[in-house]
Every structure is written in structure tokens, then in C-alpha cells.
Design an enzyme around this catalytic site. Structure first.
Site, PDB file in Angstrom:
ATOM      1  N   PRO A  26      27.658  46.001  50.185  1.00 25.66           N
ATOM      2  CA  PRO A  26      28.532  45.952  49.012  1.00 25.66           C
ATOM      3  C   PRO A  26      29.025  47.356  48.698  1.00 25.66           C
ATOM      4  O   PRO A  26      28.241  48.303  48.675  1.00 25.66           O
ATOM      5  CB  PRO A  26      27.601  45.437  47.903  1.00 25.66           C
ATOM      6  CG  PRO A  26      26.211  45.728  48.382  1.00 25.66           C
ATOM      7  CD  PRO A  26      26.266  45.695  49.873  1.00 25.66           C
ATOM      8  N   MET A  27      30.322  47.500  48.487  1.00 24.76           N
ATOM      9  CA  MET A  27      30.866  48.805  48.081  1.00 24.76           C
ATOM     10  C   MET A  27      31.902  48.562  46.989  1.00 24.76           C
ATOM     11  O   MET A  27      32.932  47.906  47.226  1.00 24.76           O
ATOM     12  CB  MET A  27      31.489  49.528  49.275  1.00 24.76           C
ATOM     13  CG  MET A  27      30.456  50.071  50.253  1.00 24.76           C
ATOM     14  SD  MET A  27      31.190  51.029  51.603  1.00 24.76           S
ATOM     15  CE  MET A  27      31.796  49.740  52.671  1.00 24.76           C
ATOM     16  N   ALA A  28      31.591  49.106  45.806  1.00 23.70           N
ATOM     17  CA  ALA A  28      32.488  48.946  44.661  1.00 23.70           C
ATOM     18  C   ALA A  28      33.854  49.533  45.010  1.00 23.70           C
ATOM     19  O   ALA A  28      33.936  50.613  45.605  1.00 23.70           O
ATOM     20  CB  ALA A  28      31.895  49.656  43.449  1.00 23.70           C
ATOM     21  N   CYS A 113      22.219  52.394  42.682  1.00 20.88           N
ATOM     22  CA  CYS A 113      23.236  53.328  42.202  1.00 20.88           C
ATOM     23  C   CYS A 113      22.585  54.621  41.705  1.00 20.88           C
ATOM     24  O   CYS A 113      21.734  54.593  40.820  1.00 20.88           O
ATOM     25  CB  CYS A 113      24.073  52.697  41.095  1.00 20.88           C
ATOM     26  SG  CYS A 113      25.372  53.832  40.595  1.00 20.88           S
ATOM     27  N   LYS A 153      18.512  45.133  46.862  1.00 19.41           N
ATOM     28  CA  LYS A 153      18.906  46.308  47.650  1.00 19.41           C
ATOM     29  C   LYS A 153      18.552  47.555  46.851  1.00 19.41           C
ATOM     30  O   LYS A 153      18.988  47.704  45.711  1.00 19.41           O
ATOM     31  CB  LYS A 153      20.408  46.241  47.923  1.00 19.41           C
ATOM     32  CG  LYS A 153      20.976  47.415  48.694  1.00 19.41           C
ATOM     33  CD  LYS A 153      22.391  47.085  49.160  1.00 19.41           C
ATOM     34  CE  LYS A 153      23.060  48.264  49.835  1.00 19.41           C
ATOM     35  NZ  LYS A 153      23.430  49.330  48.886  1.00 19.41           N
ATOM     36  N   ASN A 215      19.391  50.178  56.049  1.00 19.12           N
ATOM     37  CA  ASN A 215      20.721  50.665  55.669  1.00 19.12           C
ATOM     38  C   ASN A 215      20.709  52.189  55.584  1.00 19.12           C
ATOM     39  O   ASN A 215      19.770  52.786  55.089  1.00 19.12           O
ATOM     40  CB  ASN A 215      21.098  50.040  54.307  1.00 19.12           C
ATOM     41  CG  ASN A 215      22.380  50.615  53.709  1.00 19.12           C
ATOM     42  OD1 ASN A 215      22.398  51.001  52.555  1.00 19.12           O
ATOM     43  ND2 ASN A 215      23.443  50.668  54.481  1.00 19.12           N
ATOM     44  N   GLY A 216      21.809  52.760  56.060  1.00 15.48           N
ATOM     45  CA  GLY A 216      21.999  54.204  55.951  1.00 15.48           C
ATOM     46  C   GLY A 216      22.379  54.836  57.260  1.00 15.48           C
ATOM     47  O   GLY A 216      21.607  54.820  58.219  1.00 15.48           O
ATOM     48  N   ASP A 217      23.617  55.336  57.316  1.00 13.82           N
ATOM     49  CA  ASP A 217      24.095  56.140  58.439  1.00 13.82           C
ATOM     50  C   ASP A 217      24.300  55.369  59.740  1.00 13.82           C
ATOM     51  O   ASP A 217      24.117  55.934  60.819  1.00 13.82           O
ATOM     52  CB  ASP A 217      23.161  57.328  58.707  1.00 13.82           C
ATOM     53  CG  ASP A 217      23.110  58.294  57.531  1.00 13.82           C
ATOM     54  OD1 ASP A 217      23.893  58.114  56.574  1.00 13.82           O
ATOM     55  OD2 ASP A 217      22.285  59.224  57.562  1.00 13.82           O
ATOM     56  N   ARG A 240      29.657  52.803  54.864  1.00 16.25           N
ATOM     57  CA  ARG A 240      30.758  53.743  55.090  1.00 16.25           C
ATOM     58  C   ARG A 240      31.342  53.684  56.498  1.00 16.25           C
ATOM     59  O   ARG A 240      32.524  53.978  56.692  1.00 16.25           O
ATOM     60  CB  ARG A 240      30.281  55.164  54.763  1.00 16.25           C
ATOM     61  CG  ARG A 240      29.973  55.371  53.292  1.00 16.25           C
ATOM     62  CD  ARG A 240      29.175  56.636  53.070  1.00 16.25           C
ATOM     63  NE  ARG A 240      27.906  56.558  53.780  1.00 16.25           N
ATOM     64  CZ  ARG A 240      27.125  57.589  54.060  1.00 16.25           C
ATOM     65  NH1 ARG A 240      27.483  58.797  53.704  1.00 16.25           N
ATOM     66  NH2 ARG A 240      25.978  57.420  54.699  1.00 16.25           N
TER      67      ARG A 240
HETATM   68  C1  FMN Z   1      32.427  53.698  47.893  1.00 18.57           C
HETATM   69  C2  FMN Z   1      31.041  53.138  47.854  1.00 18.57           C
HETATM   70  C3  FMN Z   1      30.716  52.176  46.917  1.00 18.57           C
HETATM   71  C4  FMN Z   1      29.422  51.631  46.882  1.00 18.57           C
HETATM   72  N1  FMN Z   1      29.143  50.633  46.007  1.00 18.57           N
HETATM   73  C5  FMN Z   1      27.941  50.004  46.063  1.00 18.57           C
HETATM   74  C6  FMN Z   1      27.652  48.876  45.261  1.00 18.57           C
HETATM   75  O1  FMN Z   1      28.477  48.431  44.467  1.00 18.57           O
HETATM   76  N2  FMN Z   1      26.427  48.297  45.369  1.00 18.57           N
HETATM   77  C7  FMN Z   1      25.467  48.777  46.222  1.00 18.57           C
HETATM   78  O2  FMN Z   1      24.364  48.225  46.285  1.00 18.57           O
HETATM   79  N3  FMN Z   1      25.720  49.857  46.985  1.00 18.57           N
HETATM   80  C8  FMN Z   1      26.912  50.446  46.947  1.00 18.57           C
HETATM   81  N4  FMN Z   1      27.185  51.495  47.783  1.00 18.57           N
HETATM   82  C9  FMN Z   1      26.147  51.918  48.734  1.00 18.57           C
HETATM   83  C10 FMN Z   1      26.307  51.201  50.071  1.00 18.57           C
HETATM   84  O3  FMN Z   1      26.154  49.804  49.917  1.00 18.57           O
HETATM   85  C11 FMN Z   1      25.284  51.712  51.100  1.00 18.57           C
HETATM   86  O4  FMN Z   1      23.996  51.463  50.609  1.00 18.57           O
HETATM   87  C12 FMN Z   1      25.433  53.206  51.359  1.00 18.57           C
HETATM   88  O5  FMN Z   1      26.786  53.559  51.541  1.00 18.57           O
HETATM   89  C13 FMN Z   1      24.614  53.645  52.585  1.00 18.57           C
HETATM   90  O6  FMN Z   1      25.022  52.941  53.729  1.00 18.57           O
HETATM   91  P1  FMN Z   1      26.018  53.602  54.812  1.00 18.57           P
HETATM   92  O7  FMN Z   1      25.374  54.856  55.294  1.00 18.57           O
HETATM   93  O8  FMN Z   1      26.157  52.544  55.867  1.00 18.57           O
HETATM   94  O9  FMN Z   1      27.289  53.891  54.097  1.00 18.57           O
HETATM   95  C14 FMN Z   1      28.438  52.083  47.796  1.00 18.57           C
HETATM   96  C15 FMN Z   1      28.777  53.070  48.718  1.00 18.57           C
HETATM   97  C16 FMN Z   1      30.049  53.597  48.766  1.00 18.57           C
HETATM   98  C17 FMN Z   1      30.371  54.635  49.806  1.00 18.57           C
END
Ligand code: FMN
Length: 382
Positions: A26-28, A113, A153, A215-217, A240
């Protein structure tokens, strides 16, 4: 069996077989119905694509803007909704409404968050420190959800002196969660440095009866295979890495099915994809809002391709679909995917925060189940 072979064998979340075991994080402001549709077109229809975070209070108040954000495509299954909140009662009520109205098939909760305006009120990544409050939240949500699976999460903890992920995972498991996901950073780290995948390994050892997702990277399909091999996690959550790169879901599917990974797109194909993204946004939000939204994706779509600063700037300031169509014709369609320049980290990174801001006395008593006040509102994601 190796960890990768075992994970390939299947991830079950409630009644859903998630195949391959991949979740769009999920990404806002990003994972709205348009972006999810695009990712699904590349990935497996049986993976999970989580919507933007929705605040539980807004659901309870049936806020019109929020209801619009909760839209799903006709063939999305399961429809995966993420809720944010701090109050067990409000969260339970929101779940009851969502399930009662038939608005979603899977509910995830955001406890990750890290931003100051959220943690200073005791929300987001600050909340799991309060173990009893968290247990009350899980219990209420799970009871209200009936057969709909509820997942959680979270991050490793507040900072390196306050790791909570193992407790959080065990509590979620004991109170009926269907799965948990760990973003392997603390709140203090924000998005900086590297995720510590060993924390996923530890969580997987601690939580034994429900799936643990890592999750992460993950920025490439190989990263996903590596995370599974190193941690034994039951599935991967990708954020991301897919910004401006929805085709990453095709690569993840192939890798997890032991098939050859497709080549990245030429610049001509990227032009088609970003236009499709803009069209999908327009269908849902109208052209004005869609244009404001698509602008932030342009740098990600064009990352690493030799486009020229003038054209790049024009893409970043588009104001109509016709203009995008015109700009796309100005791209050299034959330019191949720039592997080196386009597969590294993208999206939020930055520096850690020196200190996570928390409500006064927050760390004094982890057993205090008092609901923090005024922390129910949040717009910034995770
Ligand atoms: C722009 C943006 C918005 C995000 N919004 C949320 C969100 O609404 N809820 C949530 O649980 N995580 C949110 N995250 C975190 C991601 O879900 C994820 O945990 C984090 O980016 C690490 O994973 P990645 O390395 O694959 O990006 C957001 C991350 C980004 C970059």
C-alpha cells in the site's frame, strides 16, 4: 525443499491462494485503482494489490472523498483495503461497515507510518509499542471481519532501543490475524539506509502459524528471490521498486515461477505504459486530477532513459491527455531499457530522523491500553 521452492509452493491468506506470493505494498497517493489495474495487467491476477490507506474514522463517517478512494476495478480479487486507526472501537466499526457493505475481501492495517505528525500522537509506527492496545485492536478488527482475513503491516520498532516486531507479530498471531508483513526498518530510519532483512528471519522464527511477509528494498526480481532465500519469508511485499515500473510485477511473477525474466521495456513501450496509466487515472478521477497525479510518476517512468531535460520537463508538467499523446511521439521508441540506471533504489530515501517524536511518557508503560487522542486522522501513508 529450499526456501524459494517452498514459498513458490504457495501463500494462503484466509481463503485466498496468493500465486505467486507477491503483494503490491500500500502506498498513499500511489496505489489507487488506476495504478493497481496497471500493475495487475503486468503481474498475476492472483497476486495481491493493496489499495491506498483509508482512515477508519473516515469510513465510519462515510466521508465522500474516502468512499471514492475505496474504488476497486471490476476484476480485482481479492479487493484488498488498508485501514489506519488507533482506536479499537473505531477500527472495529470501520471493518464492520466495510465487510457489511461488501466493499473489500481482505483488510490490512497500517502500523508503519513513521512521520512526526503521526507518531507524536501515538499513531502509525508508535502504536505497536503499546502491546495491550495493539492486542485490543487486532481482537476488535478480527471479530468484526468474520470470514474476511485481516493482516497487519508494521516496522521493526520505534528505534534501535525499542524493537517491537517480534511481540507485535506474536500478538497478531494470537489474536487471529491471517498474516503479518514486516517493513524491515525502524521508524527512526524512515526510508534511509538498508532494510535489515535479518529482522524478517527472526519474525519468521517467532510467528509460526500464519504467513510472514517480508518488505523493504526489493528493487528487482532477484532481490525478491534473495529475500525469500535469506529469510524464509512466505511472500514479498513490493513498494518503491514498482514506482514508474509496473512491469516489475511481470518480472516478479516470472522469477517466482522459475521462468525467464522478461527484458525491461524500450522507451517506446514506456511511453505507451505511462499513457495507459494517465488514461486509467482519467477514467477514475477526471482529467484535471489525473494530470496532477500523473506528473509525479513521470520522473520515475523516464528514470535512466536518455530523454533530454526539455522533454523531461514537459512530461513533468503535463496538463492534458492529448499533450501526453503528443509528447510520447517525441520519444525515441527504439531506446532499450537502461538496466544499470533504472534498476536501483527509487522513491523515498533520505536520512534517518534523530529522534522519533512520541506523546509525552509514551515509553513509560507498554501495557497501558489507553487510546491516544486526536491520532485518528492521517493522510501521509507509511
Ligand atoms: C509514497 C509512499 C507511500 C506509502 N504509503 C503507505 C501506506 O499508506 N501504508 C503503508 O502501510 N505503507 C506505506 N508506505 C510504505 C510501503 O508500503 C513500504 O512498506 C515501504 O515503501 C518499504 O518497501 P519498499 O522498500 O519496497 O518500498 C508508503 C511508502 C511510500 C514510498
Amino acid at each position: 525443499m529450499t526456501a524459494v521452492a517452498e514459498t513458490r509452493a504457495g501463500l494462503r491468506i484466509g481463503p485466498y491462494q496468493v500465486d505467486p506470493p507477491v503483494v503490491l505494498a500500500p502506498m498513499a497517493g500511489i496505489t489507487n485503482v488506476a495504478f493497481r489495474t496497471l500493475c495487475r495487467e503486468f503481474g498475476s491476477p492472483d497476486a495481491i494489490y493493496v489499495c491506498e490507506m483509508i482512515t477508519a474514522r473516515a469510513v465510519v463517517e462515510r466521508n465522500e472523498k474516502t468512499l471514492h478512494m475505496m474504488a476497486f476495478g471490476p476484476d480485482e480479487s481479492p479487493r484488498s483495503m488498508q485501514l489506519y486507526g488507533v482506536d479499537p472501537k473505531t477500527l472495529g466499526e470501520a471493518v464492520r461497515i466495510v465487510v457489511g457493505e461488501g466493499w473489500a475481501d481482505h483488510i490490512d492495517m497500517n502500523l508503519g507510518c513513521p512521520v512526526k505528525k503521526v507518531t507524536r500522537l501515538g499513531g502509525g509506527a508508535a502504536l505497536p509499542y503499546k502491546r495491550r492496545l495493539f492486542a485490543n485492536i487486532v481482537r476488535e478488527m478480527v471479530a468484526a471481519a468474520g470470514d474476511v482475513p485481516v493482516t497487519f503491516k508494521f516496522r521493526i520498532g520505534i528505534d534501535d532501543d525499542h524493537h517491537t516486531h517480534l511481540d507485535t507479530g506474536r500478538i497478531a498471531e494470537a489474536e487471529g490475524a491471517a498474516a503479518v508483513s514486516l517493513h524491515a526498518r525502524t521508524a527512526a530510519q524512515l526510508y534511509s539506509g538498508q532494510a535489515d532483512w535479518t529482522a524478517i528471519t527472526r519474525l519468521k522464527e517467532a510467528v509460526t502459524t500464519i504467513p510472514v511477509l517480508g518488505n523493504g528494498d526489493i528493487f528487482t526480481a532477484d532481490d525478491a528471490l534473495r529475500m525469500i532465500a535469506e529469510t524464509g519469508c512466505d511472500g514479498v511485499v513490493v513498494g518503491r521498486g514498482c514506482l514508474g515500473r509496473p512491469w516489475l510485477f511481470a518480472e516478479l511473477s516470472a522469477a517466482l515461477r522459475d521462468q525467464p525474466i522478461p527484458e525491461g521495456p524500450t522507451l517506446g513501450r514506456v511511453g505507451e505504459i505511462l499513457l495507459r496509466h494517465a488514461q486509467l487515472l482519467t477514467e477514475h478521477d477526471g482529467e484535471d486530477k489525473a494530470m496532477r497525479d500523473i506528473r509525479k510518476h513521470m520522473a520515475w517512468y523516464l528514470m535512466g532513459y536518455p530523454v533530454g531535460s526539455d522533454l523531461r520537463r514537459k512530461f513533468a508538467t503535463v496538463s492534458s491527455l492529448t499533450q501526453i499523446e503528443d509528447l510520447v511521439t517525441q520519444l525515441d521508441p527504439t531506446i532499450p531499457f537502461p538496466v544499470e540506471a533504472a534498476t536501483g533504489p527509487r522513491g523515498r530515501q533520505g536520512s534517518p530522523q534523530p529522534k522519533v517524536t512520541l506523546p509525552e511518557g509514551w515509553l513509560d508503560n507498554p501495557e497501558d491500553a489507553t487510546v491516544p487522542t486526536a491520532a485518528d486522522v492521517m493522510h501521509s501513508g507509511g
